[in-house]
Design a protein around this motif. Sequence first.
Motif, PDB file in Angstrom:
ATOM      1  N   PRO A  16      56.224  19.305  46.970  1.00 26.28           N
ATOM      2  CA  PRO A  16      56.084  18.542  48.400  1.00 26.28           C
ATOM      3  C   PRO A  16      56.888  17.364  47.975  1.00 26.28           C
ATOM      4  CG  PRO A  16      53.894  19.198  47.929  1.00 26.28           C
ATOM      5  CD  PRO A  16      54.787  19.594  46.584  1.00 26.28           C
ATOM      6  N   GLU A  17      57.505  16.655  48.990  1.00 28.61           N
ATOM      7  CA  GLU A  17      58.440  15.455  48.643  1.00 28.61           C
ATOM      8  C   GLU A  17      57.239  14.038  48.634  1.00 28.61           C
ATOM      9  OE1 GLU A  17      62.043  13.240  50.752  1.00 28.61           O
ATOM     10  OE2 GLU A  17      61.530  15.005  51.302  1.00 28.61           O
ATOM     11  N   ASP A  18      56.108  14.200  49.061  1.00 29.92           N
ATOM     12  CA  ASP A  18      55.289  13.146  48.666  1.00 29.92           C
ATOM     13  C   ASP A  18      54.748  13.199  47.199  1.00 29.92           C
ATOM     14  OD1 ASP A  18      53.586  15.400  49.043  1.00 29.92           O
ATOM     15  OD2 ASP A  18      52.193  14.223  50.713  1.00 29.92           O
ATOM     16  N   GLN A  19      55.027  14.307  46.508  1.00 31.90           N
ATOM     17  CA  GLN A  19      54.533  14.355  45.259  1.00 31.90           C
ATOM     18  C   GLN A  19      55.711  14.346  44.218  1.00 31.90           C
ATOM     19  OE1 GLN A  19      51.652  17.619  44.827  1.00 31.90           O
ATOM     20  NE2 GLN A  19      51.151  17.314  46.898  1.00 31.90           N
ATOM     21  N   ILE A  20      56.988  13.868  44.352  1.00 30.46           N
ATOM     22  CA  ILE A  20      57.891  13.978  43.564  1.00 30.46           C
ATOM     23  C   ILE A  20      57.842  12.786  42.481  1.00 30.46           C
ATOM     24  CG2 ILE A  20      59.545  15.092  45.066  1.00 30.46           C
ATOM     25  CD1 ILE A  20      60.704  12.295  45.720  1.00 30.46           C
ATOM     26  N   LYS A  21      58.202  13.026  41.356  1.00 29.41           N
ATOM     27  CA  LYS A  21      58.343  12.190  40.271  1.00 29.41           C
ATOM     28  C   LYS A  21      59.754  12.364  39.459  1.00 29.41           C
ATOM     29  CE  LYS A  21      55.404  14.754  37.224  1.00 29.41           C
ATOM     30  NZ  LYS A  21      54.263  14.903  36.560  1.00 29.41           N
ATOM     31  N   PRO A  22      60.201  11.146  38.857  1.00 29.61           N
ATOM     32  CA  PRO A  22      61.158  11.268  37.919  1.00 29.61           C
ATOM     33  C   PRO A  22      61.268  12.699  37.112  1.00 29.61           C
ATOM     34  CG  PRO A  22      60.555   9.014  38.020  1.00 29.61           C
ATOM     35  CD  PRO A  22      59.430   9.895  38.654  1.00 29.61           C
ATOM     36  N   TYR A  41      66.063  13.916  40.195  1.00 24.78           N
ATOM     37  CA  TYR A  41      65.231  12.710  40.607  1.00 24.78           C
ATOM     38  C   TYR A  41      64.946  11.701  39.533  1.00 24.78           C
ATOM     39  CZ  TYR A  41      62.475   9.788  43.633  1.00 24.78           C
ATOM     40  OH  TYR A  41      62.133   8.668  44.495  1.00 24.78           O
ATOM     41  N   VAL A  42      65.464  10.579  39.730  1.00 17.11           N
ATOM     42  CA  VAL A  42      65.141   9.417  38.691  1.00 17.11           C
ATOM     43  C   VAL A  42      64.109   8.406  39.325  1.00 17.11           C
ATOM     44  CG1 VAL A  42      67.142   9.590  37.558  1.00 17.11           C
ATOM     45  CG2 VAL A  42      67.163   8.231  39.621  1.00 17.11           C
ATOM     46  N   GLY A  43      63.657   8.581  40.682  1.00 14.66           N
ATOM     47  CA  GLY A  43      62.879   7.648  41.186  1.00 14.66           C
ATOM     48  C   GLY A  43      63.557   6.546  42.104  1.00 14.66           C
ATOM     49  N   ASN A  44      62.739   5.886  43.095  1.00 15.47           N
ATOM     50  CA  ASN A  44      63.159   5.029  44.068  1.00 15.47           C
ATOM     51  C   ASN A  44      64.376   5.566  44.942  1.00 15.47           C
ATOM     52  OD1 ASN A  44      61.734   2.903  43.121  1.00 15.47           O
ATOM     53  ND2 ASN A  44      63.233   2.486  41.556  1.00 15.47           N
ATOM     54  N   PHE A  72      62.778  19.726  46.882  1.00 17.39           N
ATOM     55  CA  PHE A  72      62.449  19.397  45.539  1.00 17.39           C
ATOM     56  C   PHE A  72      61.829  20.448  44.908  1.00 17.39           C
ATOM     57  CE2 PHE A  72      62.725  15.244  47.688  1.00 17.39           C
ATOM     58  CZ  PHE A  72      63.656  14.436  46.820  1.00 17.39           C
ATOM     59  N   ARG A  73      62.098  20.326  43.448  1.00 14.19           N
ATOM     60  CA  ARG A  73      61.499  21.576  42.613  1.00 14.19           C
ATOM     61  C   ARG A  73      61.168  21.137  41.174  1.00 14.19           C
ATOM     62  NH1 ARG A  73      61.578  26.302  45.420  1.00 14.19           N
ATOM     63  NH2 ARG A  73      61.383  27.627  43.386  1.00 14.19           N
ATOM     64  N   ARG A  74      60.409  21.490  40.616  1.00 13.52           N
ATOM     65  CA  ARG A  74      59.993  21.023  39.248  1.00 13.52           C
ATOM     66  C   ARG A  74      59.917  22.214  38.380  1.00 13.52           C
ATOM     67  NH1 ARG A  74      54.650  17.971  39.726  1.00 13.52           N
ATOM     68  NH2 ARG A  74      56.034  16.441  40.602  1.00 13.52           N
TER      69      ARG A  74
END
Length: 76
Positions: A16-22, A41-44, A72-74
Amino acid sequence: MTGTAQAQYNKTRPIPEDQIKPGDLVFFSTYKPGPSHVGMYVGNGQFINANDSGISYSSVKEWKKLYPFLRFRRIQ
């Protein structure tokens, strides 16, 4: 992780987009339907990606205006 954007999409799990991280991957549909472009994704609100011009930092928000955003995917 190697392979096409589609192969990378298939080997990762949705976030979920609210749980993304670098380090999470961001996928867009650019020149064909389905995952055709991937960045990290690198943040900010920024991600790093490569194209014909080289490697650059880009705004997720701006890319969402230009291309269909898939998600987004992990890496599992």
